[in-house]
Design a protein around this motif. Structure first.
Motif, short mmCIF file in Angstrom:
data_model
loop_
_atom_site.label_atom_id
_atom_site.label_comp_id
_atom_site.label_asym_id
_atom_site.label_seq_id
_atom_site.Cartn_x
_atom_site.Cartn_y
_atom_site.Cartn_z
N GLN A 497 -11.65 6.81 -5.77
CA GLN A 497 -11.17 5.77 -4.86
C GLN A 497 -11.28 4.40 -5.51
N LEU A 500 -8.48 3.92 -7.80
CA LEU A 500 -7.26 3.67 -7.06
C LEU A 500 -7.20 2.22 -6.60
N ILE A 501 -8.34 1.72 -6.13
CA ILE A 501 -8.38 0.34 -5.67
C ILE A 501 -7.96 -0.58 -6.81
N TRP A 504 -4.13 -0.27 -7.34
CA TRP A 504 -3.33 -0.91 -6.30
C TRP A 504 -3.45 -2.42 -6.36
N PHE A 507 -1.20 -3.65 -8.94
CA PHE A 507 0.22 -3.48 -8.68
C PHE A 507 0.73 -4.47 -7.64
N LEU A 508 -0.12 -4.83 -6.68
CA LEU A 508 0.34 -5.65 -5.56
C LEU A 508 1.06 -6.93 -5.98
N ALA A 511 4.54 -6.17 -7.06
CA ALA A 511 5.47 -5.87 -5.97
C ALA A 511 5.87 -7.16 -5.25
N LYS A 512 4.88 -8.04 -5.06
CA LYS A 512 5.20 -9.28 -4.34
C LYS A 512 6.13 -10.16 -5.15
N ASN B 257 -8.71 11.14 4.55
CA ASN B 257 -8.19 10.32 3.46
C ASN B 257 -6.80 10.78 3.03
N MET B 258 -6.68 12.09 2.79
CA MET B 258 -5.40 12.62 2.34
C MET B 258 -4.31 12.43 3.38
N LEU B 352 7.71 -1.60 -1.09
CA LEU B 352 6.70 -1.50 -2.14
C LEU B 352 5.43 -2.27 -1.77
N VAL B 353 5.62 -3.47 -1.23
CA VAL B 353 4.46 -4.29 -0.88
C VAL B 353 3.65 -3.62 0.24
N TRP B 355 3.60 -0.51 1.07
CA TRP B 355 3.03 0.72 0.54
C TRP B 355 1.75 0.42 -0.20
N CYS B 356 1.82 -0.54 -1.09
CA CYS B 356 0.66 -0.90 -1.88
C CYS B 356 -0.47 -1.38 -1.00
N GLU B 357 -0.15 -2.23 -0.03
CA GLU B 357 -1.20 -2.76 0.84
C GLU B 357 -1.86 -1.66 1.65
N GLN B 359 -2.02 1.61 0.96
CA GLN B 359 -2.79 2.51 0.10
C GLN B 359 -4.08 1.84 -0.34
N LEU B 360 -3.98 0.53 -0.58
CA LEU B 360 -5.18 -0.20 -0.99
C LEU B 360 -6.22 -0.16 0.12
N ALA B 363 -7.72 3.28 0.38
CA ALA B 363 -8.65 3.54 -0.71
C ALA B 363 -9.98 2.85 -0.45
N LYS B 364 -9.93 1.62 0.05
CA LYS B 364 -11.17 0.89 0.32
C LYS B 364 -11.97 1.59 1.42
N SER B 366 -11.82 4.72 2.29
CA SER B 366 -12.34 6.00 1.80
C SER B 366 -13.52 5.82 0.88
#
Lengths: 515, 381
Positions: A497, A500-501, A504, A507-508, A511-512, B257-258, B352-353, B355-357, B359-360, B363-364, B366
Motif C-alpha cells: 500500500q 501504491l501511495i 499515485w 502520477f497525480l 494527470a492534473k 481493499n480490493m 484520470l485525476v 481515478w488517481c485521487e 486510488q490514493l 491506498a492510504k 488500507s
C-alpha cells in the motif's frame, strides 16, 4: 502466557506405579534383544517390527551411562521426577523426556561434557543457558551434472551460538535425496515412539525432470525456489525440536562435508516399493485395530486433528485459488500497461499523451507489486498451510503408532494368558516323563511373555506420555508459527500500500497537468 | 422544429449541465431510470402540462427504450443542414439479463451489473445532448427531460444513422481517399485511436474482473478461518483461536481493499475509457458518413460530365445539390471535430485525476488498516 506450563500428570486409570524393587525403568543390558544400548527404550522388538528400515545401531555401549546414578527406580510420574522438570530457569522449549538411547553421544563426537549429568532433564536446564539459537538457510541452488543424472545441489548454512556444534557459522552442500535420507532416518528412529517428526518436502518427478532436461524458464525457476524454501523450512522445523536437534544424524547432516548417498529414497527403487507395500499393510492394520481408549484426552485429540486436517486442506485450496487470481491480475495489469502505452503513443495531444505514457509506467510498477504480493501469498500462507497439512499427517502417524503399540501389548497379554492356561492344563497330563520337560519349557515361555507384557505396557505408557508432550509442543509452535508468518504477511501488505501511495502521488500532478 | 436558433445558447428550459440520473429500477428486463433536471429560471416554461416539483426540479421516469426514442429523433433530423456531420453522443448499449457474449463485449465495463457506472453513462449521454448546440433544439429533448408522461413509443422509420453494419460495400468506401488533408488526417488518427482505446478499455475491464475475483476469494478465506476456532480453556488453543479470528479480520480488510480498488477503477477510468471508446466510434461513424457523401458527390460529378445534353441540366442540378450538402457536412464536421477534441481531453483528464485521487485515498486507508492489524498481532502475547 505461561510458556512453560507443565502438563498435568497423565491420567491413566490402568497405569500402575512401579514400585521399588520391581523392574528398573531403564533396565541394564540383559532385558532386550538388541545388542546395542542398555537403555534402548521403546524401540523395537525388532523381530516383529515392520515399520520401515532396520534401525541403525548408533547406540553403542557407553561407559558413561547416563543413568548410572539413576539406580533408584523412578516411576514416570513420581514427584521426584516432576521436581527435576521444573527446576531452574525455564528453558525456551518445554522439556521432553526422551528415551535415553537417543542422547548417547556418538563415537568421535567431542562434546562429552554435555552428558556427564545424571539426568537429561538437568542437561536441558543447563542448555537453557545455551538457549535455542540456530538459524539455517538453504541457498545457492546449483545444477550438477547433465542429462537425467543431473541433480540440484543446495548450500545449507548453519549459524548458531549453541555449544552443540563445532563451529558457529558453517555450510555444506546437500542434494534433495540427502534431505529425504535424513527424514527417513529420523522417522524410523522416532516416529514409533511418539515423536512428531517433521515431514520432508515432497518429491516431484515432473518438476525435477524439467530441471534435469535443462529448461531454464520461469516455471522451472519457480520450482527450484519453491523447493529451496521448503527445504529450509523443513530443516528449521526439525532443529526446533529439542530432541531431533541433538540427533547425531541431524548434526552429521548439518556439519559433515561428505554424506553417504541415501539410495533408498529413490522413487521407484525396491526400497520405495517396499515402503509402499508397508504403507498399505499399515492402512489395513489401522482399520482392524479396535482400541479400548481409556484416555479421553487421546480420543478428543484425535478427533481434533481429524477436524484440523479437513479445515486446513480447505484453507489451503482457498489460498491457492487466491494466488492464482493474483497472478492473473499481474498478467492483466501488464497487458493494460501495454495498451495504455500504445494509446499514449497514438495520442496527438501532447500533455494527454505524456500522462497516458506515465499511466502505462505506473501500471507496470503495479504489476510488479502484484507479483510480489502473489509470492507473499504463496510462500507465506500457501506453504504454511501445506506444511501444516503434512505435519498433521505425521501427527496422525504417531497416534497410529500408539495404537499399534497398544495392540502389541494386548497381543502379548493374550499369548501369556494362553500359555498360563496351557500350563494349568499340564498339571492334569498323564505322561509323567514328559511332564517335567514340558513344565520347564512352558515356565520359560511364560517368563519371557511376562517380560514382554511388561515391556509392552511400559512402551504404551511411554509413547502416550511422549505424544502428550509432543502435542502440547505442536500446539505452542503452531501459535508461534502462524503469528510470525502473519506478521510477515501484514508487513508485505503494508508495504504494497505504501508503494501504491508513492506511485499515485507521483502520477497525480501528471494527470492534473493535462490541460 | 424551432427555427430561431441564432444564438448558440441552449434552448432547453433546464440546465443541461446539471442533469442527473439518480437511480435505476429493474423490473424483469425493463430498466427505468429516474432523471432529475433543474429548471433554468431564465427560460420560460414551455407548457404548463409539464411536471414541476416545488423545488424547481423535473423528476421523470424513463426506460431504456425511451432513451432510444430520443436518439432516433435526433438521428431523424434530415432537414437540419449538415446534420450528418454531427458526432452524435453515443448511447450505451442496452444491458440484458442473459446477455450474449457479443452484447457483453459491447457493454464492456457497463456490463458488470454495477448500476452506478451505468447511470453515470446515461447521465453523460443526456448532458452531452443537452449541451449540443444543434441537438438540444430538437423538441424531443425537452419532452424527454420534462414531460411527466413517457414520450411516445411509436417506432421511427429506420434511417441510415443506425449502427452501421459494415456491409462489404461500405467497407470499401471507408478507405476512400479524401480530397481534404484535414479530414484525411483526422480519419487516419481516428482509426488508430478507436482500436487503441477499445483495446485499453477491454484490458482495463479484465483487470477489474480479476480484482473482483480476488475480493471474493479473500472473503471465502476469511469465513473459512472461523472454522479453525476451537472451544476450550487450554491456553494454546485459545491463543490459536485468537490468531485465526484476527487473521480472518485481516482478510476481511483485504477484501474491502480490493473491492474499493475495483469500484474506483470502474467509476472513474473505466467509465472514462468506455466513454472515450464509444465517442471515437461515434466520430468514426460521422467521418464515414461524410466519406460516403464524398463518394456520392464524386459519382454525381462524373455523371454530370458524362451526361448527354438532354440529361445534362438535371445531372448538374443533382451535382449542385450534392455539393451543397457536402459543404454543409464538412462545415459542421470541422466544428464538431474541434469541439470533440476539447471535450474528450477534458473528459479523460477528469477521469484520470479522479481515478488517481480515489486510488490514493483507498491506498492510504488500507495502509492504515493493515498497520492497525500489524500492531494487534505484534502486541499479541
Amino acid at each position: 502466557m505461561a510458556d512453560t506450563a507443565r502438563d498435568p500428570p497423565p491420567e491413566h486409570t490402568d497405569f500402575h506405579e512401579l514400585e521399588d524393587g520391581e523392574e528398573d525403568l531403564f533396565p541394564e543390558p540383559t532385558a532386550t534383544e538388541e545388542e546395542s544400548q542398555p537403555a534402548s527404550l521403546p524401540a523395537e522388538d525388532i523381530s516383529t517390527n515392520s515399520n520401515g528400515p532396520k534401525q541403525d545401531s548408533l547406540f553403542d555401549d557407553d561407559p558413561e551411562d547416563l543413568f548410572a546414578e539413576a539406580t533408584e527406580e523412578v516411576s514416570l510420574d513420581s514427584p521426584e521426577r516432576d521436581v527435576l522438570l521444573s527446576d531452574g530457569p525455564s528453558p525456551a522449549i518445554t522439556p521432553i523426556t526422551p528415551p535415553t538411547s537417543v542422547i548417547t553421544p556418538r563415537i568421535g563426537h567431542a562434546h562429552d561434557d554435555m552428558f556427564t549429568r545424571s539426568s537429561f532433564d538437568e542437561i536441558e536446564e543447563e542448555e537453557g543457558g545455551d538457549s535455542f539459537d540456530i538459524h539455517i538457510s538453504v541457498s545457492d541452488p546449483e545444477k550438477v551434472g547433465d542429462g537425467m543424472n543431473a541433480y540440484m545441489a543446495y548450500k545449507v548454512t548453519t549459524k548458531t551460538s549453541m555449544s552443540l556444534f563445532k563451529c558457529s557459522d558453517f555450510s555444506v552442500k546437500r542434494r534433495f535425496s540427502d534431505f529425504l535420507g535424513l527424514h527417513s532416518k529420523l522417522a524410523s528412529k522416532y516416529l514409533h515412539i511418539g515423536y512428531i517428526v517433521p515431514p520432508a518436502p515432497e518429491k516431484s518427478i515432473v518438476g525435477m525432470t524439467k530441471v534435469k532436461v535443462g529448461k531454464e524458464d520461469q516455471s522451472s525457476n519457480e520450482f527450484v525456489e519453491k523447493r529451496r524454501s521448503a527445504l529450509e523450512r523443513y530443516l528449521m522445523r526439525t532443529v526446533k525440536h529439542p530432541i531431533l536437534l541433538k540427533d547425531p544424524d541431524v548434526l552429521q547432516f548439518l556439519e559433515s562435508s561428505e554424506l553417504p548417498r541415501a539410495v533408498s529414497t529413490q522413487a521407484l527403487s525396491s526400497a520405495g516399493l517396499l515402503r509402499m507395500v508397508n504403507k498399505a499393510a499399515d492402512a489395513v492394520n489401522k482399520m482392524t485395530i479396535k482400541m479400548n481408549e481409556s484416555d479421553a484426552w487421546f480420543e478428543e485429540k484425535q478427533q481434533h486433528f481429524e477436524n484440523l486436517d479437513v479445515q486446513l486442506r480447505k484453507l489451503h485450496t482457498s489460498v491457492e485459488s487466491l494466488v492464482c487470481h493474483r497472478k492473473e491480475l499481474s498478467v492483466n495489469t501488464a497487458q493494460f500497461a501495454k495498451s495504455a502505452a500504445m494509446l499514449g503513443n497514438s495520442e496527438d495531444h501532447t500533455a494527454l499523451s505524456r500522462a497516458l505514457s506515465q499511466l502505462a509506467e505506473v501500471e507496470e510498477k503495479i504489476d510488479q507489486l502484484h507479483q510480489d504480493q502473489a509470492n507473499a501469498d504463496f510462500y507465506l500462507f500457501s506453504e504454511l498451510l501445506g506444511d501444516y497439512v503434512r505435519l498433521i499427517t505425521a501427527v496422525k502417524g504417531v497416534f497410529d503408532h500408539r495404537m499399534k503399540t497398544w495392540q502389541k501389548w494386548q497381543d502379548s497379554q493374550m499369548l501369556l494368558q494362553k500359555k498360563r492356561e496351557a500350563e494349568a492344563k499340564l498339571q492334569f497330563t498323564n505322561k509323567p516323563d514328559k511332564l517335567q520337560q514340558a513344565k520347564d519349557e512352558i515356565k520359560e515361555e511364560i517368563e519371557e511373555l511376562e517380560g514382554k507384557v511388561q515391556q509392552g505396557e511400559r512402551d504404551f505408557e511411554q509413547i502416550s506420555k511422549i505424544i502428550r508432550k509432543e502435542v502440547s509442543r505442536f500446539e505452542k509452535e503452531r501459535v508461534k508459527d502462524f503469528k510470525s508468518i502473519i506478521i510477515k504477511y501484514l508487513e508485505s501488505l503494508v508495504q504494497t500500500q505504501q508503494q501504491l501511495i508513492k506511485y499515485w502521488e507521483a502520477f497525480l500532478p501528471e494527470a492534473k497537468a493535462i490541460s | 422544429m424551432m427555427e430561431e436558433a441564432k444564438d448558440e445558447a441552449s434552448v432547453l428550459s433546464v440546465h443541461g449541465d446539471d442533469i442527473k440520473v439518480t437511480e435505476v429500477l429493474k423490473d424483469g428486463d425493463t430498466l427505468t431510470f429516474l432523471i432529475i433536471s433543474k429548471k433554468d429560471r431564465h427560460k420560460p416554461v414551455v407548457s404548463p402540462v409539464f411536471q414541476l416539483s416545488g423545488t424547481g426540479e423535473y423528476h421523470v421516469d424513463r426506460t431504456y427504450d425511451d432513451f432510444e426514442w430520443l436518439q432516433q429523433h435526433l438521428f431523424a433530423q434530415e432537414d437540419v443542414p449538415g446534420i450528418q456531420g454531427v458526432i452524435f453522443p453515443p448511447l450505451p448499449a442496452k444491458p440484458q439479463v442473459n446477455a450474449s457474449a457479443k452484447t457483453m463485449k459491447q457493454l464492456g465495463i457497463l456490463g458488470l451489473g454495477e448500476w452506478q457506472p451505468y447511470c453515470k453513462a446515461m447521465e453523460t449521454f443526456l448532458r452531452q445532448v443537452a449541451a449540443h448546440s444543434v441537438l438540444c433544439r430538437n423538441k424531443a429533448v425537452e419532452v424527454f427531460l420534462t414531460s411527466s408522461a413517457p414520450p411516445g413509443r411509436q417506432k421511427i422509420r429506420k434511417n441510415i444513422f443506425n449502427r452501421l453494419s459494415q456491409a462489404v460495400e461500405e467497407m470499401r468506401k471507408e478507405g476512400h481517399k479524401d480530397v481534404d488533408e484535414f479530414f484525411q488526417t483526422e480519419r487516419d488518427r481516428n482509426l488508430v485511436l478507436t482500436s487503441c482505446t477499445k483495446t485499453a478499455a477491454e484490458k482495463f475491464l479484465d483487470m477489474v474482473l480479476t480484482e473482483q475475483k480476488i475480493a471474493v476469494a479473500c472473503g471465502h478465506f476469511s469465513a473459512a478461518l472461523h472454522l479453525l476456532v476451537e472451544p476450550g480453556e487450554d491456553a494454546d488453543k485459545q491463543a490459536f483461536s485468537r490468531v485465526c479470528v484476527k487473521l480472518s479480520e485481516v482478510f476481511e480488510s483485504m477484501k474491502k481493499n480490493m473491492t474499493s480498488v475495483a469500484e474506483n477503477n470502474m467509476s472513474t477510468l473505466g467509465l472514462g475509457l468506455d466513454l472515450e471508446s464509444r465517442h471515437q466510434e461515434a466520430e468514426k461513424e460521422m467521418l464515414f458518413r461524410r466519406t460516403c457523401k464524398l463518394v456520392e458527390l464524386e459519382s454525381t460529378k462524373r455523371n454530370a460530365e458524362k451526361a448527354k445534353p438532354v440529361k445534362k441540366l438535371a445531372m448538374e442540378e443533382v451535382k449542385k445539390a450534392a455539393e451543397t450538402e457536402f459543404e454543409h457536412i464538412c462545415r459542421v464536421a470541422k466544428q464538431e471535430i474541434t469541439r470533440f477534441e476539447k471535450v474528450r481531453v477534458e473528459m479523460l483528464q477528469q477521469a484520470l485525476v479522479q481515478w488517481c485521487e480515489k486510488q490514493l485515498l483507498t491506498a492510504k486507508e488500507s495502509a492504515d488498516q493493515f498497520n492497525k492489524h500489524l500492531q494487534v498481532f505484534g502486541g499479541m502475547a
